[in-house]
Enzyme design. Structure first.
Site, PDB file in Angstrom:
ATOM      1  N   GLU A 114      -1.795   8.078  -4.256  1.00 51.07           N
ATOM      2  CA  GLU A 114      -2.025   7.681  -5.644  1.00 51.07           C
ATOM      3  C   GLU A 114      -3.450   8.053  -6.093  1.00 51.07           C
ATOM      4  O   GLU A 114      -4.339   8.121  -5.250  1.00 51.07           O
ATOM      5  CB  GLU A 114      -1.784   6.164  -5.819  1.00 51.07           C
ATOM      6  CG  GLU A 114      -2.741   5.278  -5.046  1.00 51.07           C
ATOM      7  CD  GLU A 114      -2.376   3.792  -5.128  1.00 51.07           C
ATOM      8  OE1 GLU A 114      -1.207   3.430  -4.934  1.00 51.07           O
ATOM      9  OE2 GLU A 114      -3.314   3.003  -5.381  1.00 51.07           O
ATOM     10  N   ARG A 147       0.844  -1.191   0.000  1.00 51.75           N
ATOM     11  CA  ARG A 147       0.000   0.000   0.000  1.00 51.75           C
ATOM     12  C   ARG A 147       0.873   1.232   0.000  1.00 51.75           C
ATOM     13  O   ARG A 147       1.951   1.238   0.621  1.00 51.75           O
ATOM     14  CB  ARG A 147      -0.864   0.057   1.264  1.00 51.75           C
ATOM     15  CG  ARG A 147      -2.195  -0.650   1.164  1.00 51.75           C
ATOM     16  CD  ARG A 147      -3.148   0.050   0.177  1.00 51.75           C
ATOM     17  NE  ARG A 147      -4.411  -0.657   0.024  1.00 51.75           N
ATOM     18  CZ  ARG A 147      -4.633  -1.659  -0.823  1.00 51.75           C
ATOM     19  NH1 ARG A 147      -3.693  -2.066  -1.630  1.00 51.75           N
ATOM     20  NH2 ARG A 147      -5.816  -2.228  -0.897  1.00 51.75           N
ATOM     21  N   HIS A 177      -0.594   0.423  -9.625  1.00 48.24           N
ATOM     22  CA  HIS A 177      -1.431  -0.412  -8.738  1.00 48.24           C
ATOM     23  C   HIS A 177      -2.101  -1.550  -9.525  1.00 48.24           C
ATOM     24  O   HIS A 177      -3.328  -1.646  -9.572  1.00 48.24           O
ATOM     25  CB  HIS A 177      -2.476   0.458  -8.024  1.00 48.24           C
ATOM     26  CG  HIS A 177      -2.998  -0.177  -6.758  1.00 48.24           C
ATOM     27  ND1 HIS A 177      -3.331   0.528  -5.641  1.00 48.24           N
ATOM     28  CD2 HIS A 177      -3.246  -1.482  -6.437  1.00 48.24           C
ATOM     29  CE1 HIS A 177      -3.772  -0.298  -4.690  1.00 48.24           C
ATOM     30  NE2 HIS A 177      -3.723  -1.532  -5.168  1.00 48.24           N
TER      31      HIS A 177
END
Ligand code: DGY
Length: 334
Positions: free
Chosen positions: A273, A244, A291
């Site tokens: 992000e 993360r 991601h």
């Protein structure tokens, strides 16, 4: 007071899975977002008003204020294994069930860890840019020399399902020596086939040639890798973050990369992000992906299906064939 159950799918997902959700939900109304419009917080609240169930992704923040504004909500099903975007305690306190998608993405995410690790260690991104930019004019003995992955020491911070899948790849596929740090140590029978050894965090940082982060994000793991930890890492080591954003201090990482203290970094998740720290974008020795840890066709479908099944089961809809992956079963007892 709602008479028919209402469900909201907050983001665009596979249309056939939304359709199947609609059919299985029977008389329940299912509203969705097929164009994947980016809803403001107010727009989300407006659409969620009166809904019993929410299908969300890691992008929607589900906190106490949202729950208080949507008292009809009984279940939140996220198409992610991570639940750091959801205040699970606030959900439990209000009797709202939370479900996620563990297991189905374990191996796909571990594969991406290795893709980044290999790309970093063997300078694949740099080599590709060099070639495409027409700079490759001859072979040279020290051109783009990297670090070996086979036989190296693999460090893993966080040893849950994905951490263990990364360890398996390292030990069995690449003959790596595996060390890990985790709050709790794995039972000996799980460590043995991986040849994995629990070490203190300081030893993990000092000994790993390639360090992979696989721990969940929480206030306790915020900046678990910051300037101090980066300084403790082996000079030239590789860092991979598939966990993360926020676990790594991205600005400190960019400085470490620029100074050549860390050899390379493979990063799939970022602080804030989809914004990415500009200094990371400028680092040639960083391999950056948006991601995509779980983004194989098979796995994203499995996640969407599981999240849909979880939502139906949590609300007592559908045929109840699937056991829901409920994060807070205690909420059902309220
Ligand atoms: C997860 O499942 O948590 C992935 O990071 C996708 O959000």
């Amino acid at each position: 007071m709602t008479t028919t159950k209402k469900l909201l799918v907050a983001r665009a997902i596979f249309p056939d899975i939304v359709e199947a959700l609609r059919l299985s939900a029977g008389v329940a109304e299912v509203a969705d977002n097929p164009t994947d419009e980016v809803w403001s917080r107010d727009a989300l609240l407006g659409r969620l008003d009166g809904c019993d169930g929410l299908f969300c992704t890691g992008s929607e923040r589900i906190d106490a204020a949202l729950l208080d504004a949507c008292p009809a909500l009984k279940a939140v099903s996220t198409m992610s294994v991570g639940t750091n975007h959801i205040d699970v305690d606030a959900c439990s306190a209000r009797g709202v069930l939370v479900a996620n998608t563990p297991d189905v993405l374990t191996d796909t995410t571990a594969d991406l860890a290795f893709a980044l690790l290999l790309a970093c260690a063997r300078r694949v991104g740099e080599g590709e840019r060099y070639l495409r930019e027409g700079r490759w004019t001859k072979w040279h003995y020290d051109q783009l020399m990297g670090a070996d992955v086979h036989g190296a020491t693999l460090g893993i911070l966080g040893m849950g399902r994905i951490g263990q899948a990364v360890a398996r790849r390292g030990a069995l596929g690449f003959g790596m020596r595996v060390i890990y740090h985790n709050r709790s140590r794995l039972p000996a029978e799980q460590e043995a086939p991986l040849g994995a050894r629990w070490v203190e965090k300081a030893a993990l940082l000092a000994e790993a040639d390639h360090l992979v982060l696989v721990l969940p994000y929480s206030a306790a793991t915020h900046h678990a890798i910051g300037a101090a930890e980066l300084a403790q890492m082996k000079p030239g080591a590789t860092l991979v973050n598939i966990a993360r954003g926020g676990i790594v201090d991205d600005a400190a990482l960019a400085r470490s990369l620029a100074e050549g203290r860390i050899g390379a970094a493979g990063i799939d998740v970022f602080e804030g992000e989809p914004h990415v720290t500009p200094a990371l974008l400028a680092a040639p020795n960083a391999v950056l992906t948006p991601h995509i840890g779980s983004a194989s066709m098979k796995t994203r479908r499995a996640m969407a299906q599981l999240a849909a099944d979880n939502l139906l089961a949590a609300l007592g809809l559908g045929d109840g064939r699937h056991l829901p992956a409920i994060v807070n079963p205690q909420a059902a007892r309220r």
